[in-house]
Write an enzyme that holds these catalytic residues in place. Structure first.
Site, short mmCIF file in Angstrom:
data_model
loop_
_atom_site.label_atom_id
_atom_site.label_comp_id
_atom_site.label_asym_id
_atom_site.label_seq_id
_atom_site.Cartn_x
_atom_site.Cartn_y
_atom_site.Cartn_z
N TYR A 289 37.64 36.40 31.30
CA TYR A 289 38.09 37.23 32.31
C TYR A 289 38.53 38.43 33.34
O TYR A 289 39.45 38.67 32.77
CB TYR A 289 38.77 36.36 33.82
CG TYR A 289 38.59 36.13 35.21
CD1 TYR A 289 37.96 35.18 35.86
CD2 TYR A 289 39.58 37.34 36.07
CE1 TYR A 289 37.14 35.59 37.87
CE2 TYR A 289 38.90 37.16 37.48
CZ TYR A 289 37.96 36.40 38.06
OH TYR A 289 38.30 36.34 39.39
N TYR A 340 30.23 40.13 39.02
CA TYR A 340 31.39 38.97 39.72
C TYR A 340 31.11 37.92 40.83
O TYR A 340 30.19 37.90 41.96
CB TYR A 340 32.24 39.80 40.72
CG TYR A 340 33.91 39.32 40.97
CD1 TYR A 340 34.76 39.07 40.00
CD2 TYR A 340 33.85 39.00 42.54
CE1 TYR A 340 36.06 38.43 39.90
CE2 TYR A 340 35.24 38.56 42.48
CZ TYR A 340 36.46 38.40 42.30
OH TYR A 340 37.77 37.41 42.09
#
Lengths: 388, 144
Positions: A289, A340
């Site tokens: 991430y 995202y």
């Protein structure tokens, strides 16, 4: 320390630039879950568990009603933060199906930042919301995750002699891999090292391209037991190990001396390696991430991939780019260049790699790892084995 | 003194636990009266001995810059004319393990380096909700 749960379905909405979704956040959530059920070969009414994270606005009660579940028998969220909890949704799902509390559990995340506010705009903090530690920074113009992570990254680079090129390597890898992925919001927008360095500063040492996008969209995964998976038409991807947690006092203050500078990912790394009985170099493909590039390089080091002094070389010379990379990394483009969706889209990509379905497919994937967002605690990770 | 980011910029929302820091004109840190553990931010329980005999103590008001970043993107309309500005993490002398955030005032923002010694100065403001006087801690470089 791990169950025998499997992922049997993944689903996504279309991914949009923030504010561009024609659908509401709730509609996006329902779309992703419907797509995941279809992928799994399940009827919506068979689903009976729902897990999201970070103060999700889409209540499991509302989703279960809207999608016509026969019964909702498990719903949960890991404690707040942000994308740090993306992989934790799979741990909760694993626990639910292995414990016999539910049969088909959905992990989901939906964001419509046009309908609601943009996380990166500091809006929540300015109105008195946000994490308590960040509220102390308000009168100083310290209001966003980018600024908070920049303070860590700047000191860490200073301490270890890490240059801007290490951060550039992360951004360039994500953008390069997104060029193979038509779903990626940044598809068709290749990035060069020159573009990277020429882009405006947001907060030093983060250029624009060090920062994740903010997007509208939703992603979902469905978890069940191997026994139930045998009756389904598609591939089942085993969850080999999960990790979620934090060390002492990590949650108290983002800047306290004991953990400054750092991303608190040593604990998550240790848990995942011990539980799976593997080492970093055994991993075939890694989704890590990226809220910002700095936390990625710090987390790589904390999890044991390399020493801080080596991170520029470890990530350089295209070491993270493409399916044949030295370490295939963020193969869909990640938060920076695909979309995202708070990192859950990266867990979906990790499953795709195990199934052989990625647009940047690595050969012979045995171990596919997805790590939730470094920078916030508690962190999480999930390790998948090969599909059957 | 006038405020580094402008007199109209946001002020902290006062709580029982941050009022000493933002109103006293000293660098007040919470200590445990039972074990002398210092903690920032304050909480209802001592993180070292789990006691509840907690009190604020004034520290000498000096510290060291642990990190400093230049903010270029104005995250609030009032900051349009203020960027780039510098945000720092300061380790507080006399409060082991405690770091606080702030700005370094009275110098070019790019001149603030990691390791620099700083001392506290205070910006005057009023809490818009209650009219209470605020003294918001800031930092200035200590010349060698």
């Amino acid at each position: 320390m791990h169950g025998q749960a499997v992922v049997v379905g993944v689903g996504e909405s279309e991914y949009y630039k923030h504010g561009r979704s024609p659908d509401t956040e709730f509609q996006l959530a329902c779309t992703a879950i419907k797509n995941a059920a279809e992928d799994a070969g399940l009827e919506l009414r068979q689903l009976d568990g729902l897990i999201s994270y970070m103060d999700d606005r889409n209540s499991p009660l509302r989703i279960a009603a809207a999608l016509g579940f026969d019964e909702l028998s498990w719903s949960a969220t890991p404690w707040a933060g942000g994308g740090n909890n993306s992989s934790a949704t799979l741990q909760f799902a694993d626990a639910a199906v292995c414990g016999g509390y539910a049969n088909y559990v959905v992990g989901f995340r939906s964001l419509a930042q046009g309908q609601f506010y943009r996380l990166g705009a500091g809006t929540g903090v300015a109105s008195g919301g946000g994490p308590p530690g960040l509220g102390w920074g308000l009168p100083y113009g310290l209001m966003t995750p980018a600024q908070e992570c920049a303070l860590h990254t700047k000191r860490w680079m200073h301490d270890h002699g890490v240059s801007q090129e290490a951060l550039a390597n992360i951004s360039l890898a994500c953008y390069a891999n997104a060029q193979l992925n038509p779903r990626a919001v940044r598809y068709g927008q290749a990035l060069t090292r020159e573009d990277y360095h020429a882009s405006r500063w947001i907060v030093e040492p983060f250029h624009l391209f060090d920062c994740c996008q903010e997007n509208d969209g939703a992603a979902a995964l469905i978890v069940t037991t191997p026994e139930r998976a045998k009756d389904l038409p598609g591939k089942a991807v085993p969850i080999l190990a999960t990790a979620q947690g934090l060390g002492p006092e990590i949650g108290a203050n983002a800047f306290q001396e004991r953990w400054f500078p750092g991303m608190y990912y040593g604990n998550v790394g240790r848990m995942i390696w011990e539980r799976a009985g593997v080492k970093p170099e055994d991993i075939d493909v890694l989704q890590l991430y990226e809220n910002f590039t700095g936390p990625v390089v710090m987390a790589l080091c904390e999890m044991g991939y390399c020493e801080p002094e080596e991170v520029e070389a470890f990530t350089g010379d295209g070491a993270l780019e493409g399916p044949n990379a030295r370490l295939p990394f963020n193969t869909s483009g990640g938060n920076l260049a695909e979309a995202y969706i708070h990192g859950l889209e990266m867990v979906v990509e990790a499953v795709r790699q195990s199934r052989g379905d990625s647009t940047c497919q690595v050969d012979d994937v045995n171990l596919s790892l997805a790590v939730g967002g470094p920078g916030y605690a508690p962190g999480s990770a999930v390790l998948f084995g090969p599909a059957s | 003194m006038t405020r580094y980011l402008g007199d109209e910029f946001l002020t902290p929302t006062l709580t029982e636990q941050n009022t000493p820091f933002f109103t006293s004109g000293r660098i007040q840190i919470q200590f445990c009266d039972d074990c002398d553990h210092a903690q920032q931010p304050p909480d209802d329980v001592c993180y070292s001995c789990q006691g509840t005999n907690l009190a604020f103590r004034a520290t000498p008001g000096t510290g060291s810059v642990e990190s400093a970043v230049l903010v270029h993107h104005p995250i609030h309309p009032a900051l349009q004319e203020r960027v780039p500005y510098v945000v720092v993490v300061v380790s507080v002398d006399g409060a082991p393990g405690c770091n606080v955030t702030g700005n370094v005032v009275g110098c070019p923002p790019e001149s603030v380096e990691i390791g620099a010694r700083v001392r506290a100065v205070f910006e005057e403001a009023k809490d818009p909700a209650t009219g209470q006087d605020l003294l918001i801690p800031q930092w200035e470089l200590v010349q060698d």
